[in-house]
Design a protein around this motif. Structure first.
Motif, PDB file in Angstrom:
ATOM      1  N   ASP A   1      41.153 -37.377  82.339  1.00  0.00           N
ATOM      2  CA  ASP A   1      42.098 -36.830  81.365  1.00  0.00           C
ATOM      3  C   ASP A   1      41.443 -35.842  80.411  1.00  0.00           C
ATOM      4  O   ASP A   1      42.138 -35.088  79.727  1.00  0.00           O
ATOM      5  N   PHE A   2      40.122 -35.824  80.362  1.00  0.00           N
ATOM      6  CA  PHE A   2      39.396 -34.965  79.430  1.00  0.00           C
ATOM      7  C   PHE A   2      38.822 -33.709  80.093  1.00  0.00           C
ATOM      8  O   PHE A   2      38.195 -32.897  79.420  1.00  0.00           O
TER       9      PHE A   2
ATOM     10  N   ALA B   1      30.956 -37.945  75.657  1.00  0.00           N
ATOM     11  CA  ALA B   1      29.974 -38.635  74.812  1.00  0.00           C
ATOM     12  C   ALA B   1      30.412 -38.622  73.348  1.00  0.00           C
ATOM     13  O   ALA B   1      30.258 -39.627  72.639  1.00  0.00           O
ATOM     14  N   GLU B   2      30.971 -37.513  72.900  1.00  0.00           N
ATOM     15  CA  GLU B   2      31.450 -37.436  71.520  1.00  0.00           C
ATOM     16  C   GLU B   2      32.605 -38.417  71.296  1.00  0.00           C
ATOM     17  O   GLU B   2      32.636 -39.133  70.299  1.00  0.00           O
TER      18      GLU B   2
ATOM     19  N   ARG C   1      24.978 -42.147  77.888  1.00  0.00           N
ATOM     20  CA  ARG C   1      24.219 -43.233  77.265  1.00  0.00           C
ATOM     21  C   ARG C   1      23.860 -42.903  75.820  1.00  0.00           C
ATOM     22  O   ARG C   1      23.705 -43.800  74.981  1.00  0.00           O
ATOM     23  N   SER C   2      23.762 -41.616  75.500  1.00  0.00           N
ATOM     24  CA  SER C   2      23.413 -41.200  74.142  1.00  0.00           C
ATOM     25  C   SER C   2      24.465 -41.625  73.115  1.00  0.00           C
ATOM     26  O   SER C   2      24.200 -41.605  71.914  1.00  0.00           O
ATOM     27  N   ALA C   3      25.649 -42.025  73.563  1.00  0.00           N
ATOM     28  CA  ALA C   3      26.711 -42.471  72.654  1.00  0.00           C
ATOM     29  C   ALA C   3      26.479 -43.905  72.177  1.00  0.00           C
ATOM     30  O   ALA C   3      27.154 -44.358  71.256  1.00  0.00           O
TER      31      ALA C   3
ATOM     32  N   MET D   1      33.095 -41.113  72.972  1.00  0.00           N
ATOM     33  CA  MET D   1      32.531 -42.454  73.066  1.00  0.00           C
ATOM     34  C   MET D   1      31.948 -42.898  71.725  1.00  0.00           C
ATOM     35  O   MET D   1      32.068 -44.063  71.346  1.00  0.00           O
ATOM     36  N   ARG D   2      31.324 -41.978  70.999  1.00  0.00           N
ATOM     37  CA  ARG D   2      30.798 -42.311  69.675  1.00  0.00           C
ATOM     38  C   ARG D   2      31.945 -42.742  68.746  1.00  0.00           C
ATOM     39  O   ARG D   2      31.818 -43.709  67.999  1.00  0.00           O
ATOM     40  N   GLU D   3      33.046 -42.008  68.826  1.00  0.00           N
ATOM     41  CA  GLU D   3      34.222 -42.354  68.021  1.00  0.00           C
ATOM     42  C   GLU D   3      34.780 -43.714  68.439  1.00  0.00           C
ATOM     43  O   GLU D   3      35.124 -44.539  67.590  1.00  0.00           O
ATOM     44  N   TRP D   4      34.868 -43.943  69.749  1.00  0.00           N
ATOM     45  CA  TRP D   4      35.411 -45.205  70.247  1.00  0.00           C
ATOM     46  C   TRP D   4      34.523 -46.375  69.846  1.00  0.00           C
ATOM     47  O   TRP D   4      35.010 -47.445  69.508  1.00  0.00           O
ATOM     48  N   ARG D   5      33.195 -46.163  69.897  1.00  0.00           N
ATOM     49  CA  ARG D   5      32.263 -47.223  69.498  1.00  0.00           C
ATOM     50  C   ARG D   5      32.498 -47.582  68.036  1.00  0.00           C
ATOM     51  O   ARG D   5      32.605 -48.751  67.669  1.00  0.00           O
TER      52      ARG D   5
END
Length: 168
Positions: A36-37, A65-66, A93-95, A68-72
């Motif tokens: 979707d992205f 990844a960006e 993985r950097s997220a 994912m940081r928000e989701w985390r």
């Protein structure tokens, strides 16, 4: 409050979306489909049967990844993403953080299994002709990098194995 990030990875047709939705139902973590992205240009290339290159994929992976940081930060999430190469997984993985690393779950199946699945479905922009290019690109993760799951198991058993493995 931060949360766990799980990436369901593997070749198109391995069951990432099916397993991701079911895992989301069982855990309460939101599910996102990496497809979707994709930008419109990537979707069009795939729709016409043209494999994506690293140049096509890397901006998409950075965007994931960006997110994912928000989701985390929002409590965690489950993401379906092919993550075919180690460098792609490293970017995702950097997220994670040292105390909450990104967990990869590799849905692994034979070429015949996945070809059979792809023939039986319609995907908006992933034609069966691109299956070979995905296998060509795939750098299989080792057991030290991802939980290995055989796709010959039912989605329910796969999800139970994931929940049990991570004590969710």
């Amino acid at each position: 409050m931060t949360g766990n990030l799980f990436v369901l990875m593997g070749i198109s047709g391995c069951g990432k979306t099916t397993v991701g939705r079911l895992l989301s139902e069982k855990t309460g973590l939101p599910f996102y489909d990496g497809d979707d992205f994709h930008p419109a240009e990537n979707k069009e290339k795939m729709r016409i049967g043209e494999p994506l290159t690293d140049k096509d994929r890397l901006p998409w992976l950075r965007t994931l990844a960006e997110h994912m940081r928000e989701w985390r930060a929002g409590g965690g999430a489950i993401l379906a993403c092919s993550a075919l190469k180690k460098e792609y997984r490293d970017l995702l993985r950097s997220a994670g953080t040292p105390d909450q690393p990104v967990q990869f779950i590799y849905l692994n199946g034979s070429v015949a299994q996945i070809a059979n699945r792809i023939e039986g479905r319609h995907h908006e922009f992933m034609p069966p002709e691109l299956l070979e290019s995905q296998y060509h690109t795939l750098e299989e993760p080792g057991a030290d990098e991802a939980l290995q799951i055989d796709i010959s198991l039912s989605p329910e058993v796969i999800v139970r194995n994931i929940i049990d493995h991570y004590a969710l």
